[in-house]
Write an enzyme that holds these catalytic residues in place. Structure first.
Site, PDB file in Angstrom:
ATOM      1  N   PRO A   1      28.188  16.362  63.889  1.00 34.44           N
ATOM      2  CA  PRO A   1      27.013  16.046  63.083  1.00 34.44           C
ATOM      3  C   PRO A   1      26.668  14.559  63.178  1.00 34.44           C
ATOM      4  O   PRO A   1      27.550  13.704  63.171  1.00 34.44           O
ATOM      5  CB  PRO A   1      27.434  16.386  61.659  1.00 34.44           C
ATOM      6  CG  PRO A   1      28.634  17.244  61.782  1.00 34.44           C
ATOM      7  CD  PRO A   1      29.291  16.851  63.069  1.00 34.44           C
ATOM      8  N   LEU A   2      25.385  14.292  63.281  1.00 33.55           N
ATOM      9  CA  LEU A   2      24.883  12.930  63.259  1.00 33.55           C
ATOM     10  C   LEU A   2      23.915  12.818  62.087  1.00 33.55           C
ATOM     11  O   LEU A   2      22.916  13.536  62.029  1.00 33.55           O
ATOM     12  CB  LEU A   2      24.165  12.589  64.561  1.00 33.55           C
ATOM     13  CG  LEU A   2      23.401  11.267  64.582  1.00 33.55           C
ATOM     14  CD1 LEU A   2      24.343  10.086  64.383  1.00 33.55           C
ATOM     15  CD2 LEU A   2      22.630  11.137  65.882  1.00 33.55           C
TER      16      LEU A   2
END
Length: 68
Positions: A2-3
């Protein structure tokens, strides 16, 4: 991996920004089951004069506040 990208107006303390990073990481870990080491957080700080809504910058709004 996840970013999480967050854009906010400059002016928070390093401690506030660190807390935000930790809580965003915690949220991704909890909500997505992502491994903590895989979570990426990017904070982008923008000067108040560079952020506008309705043709009024945040800096202009701050300067117009009657209590300042």
């Amino acid at each position: 991996m996840p970013l999480i990208e967050v854009t906010l107006v400059e002016g928070r303390t390093p401690e506030q920004l660190r807390t935000l990073i930790t809580r965003l990481t915690d949220a991704a870990e909890t909500a997505l089951g992502a491994p903590r080491a895989a979570v990426r957080v990017i904070l982008r700080e923008v000067p108040a004069a560079h952020w506008a809504a309705g043709d009024v910058t945040i800096q202009e709004r701050i300067e117009e506040q009657p209590w300042t």
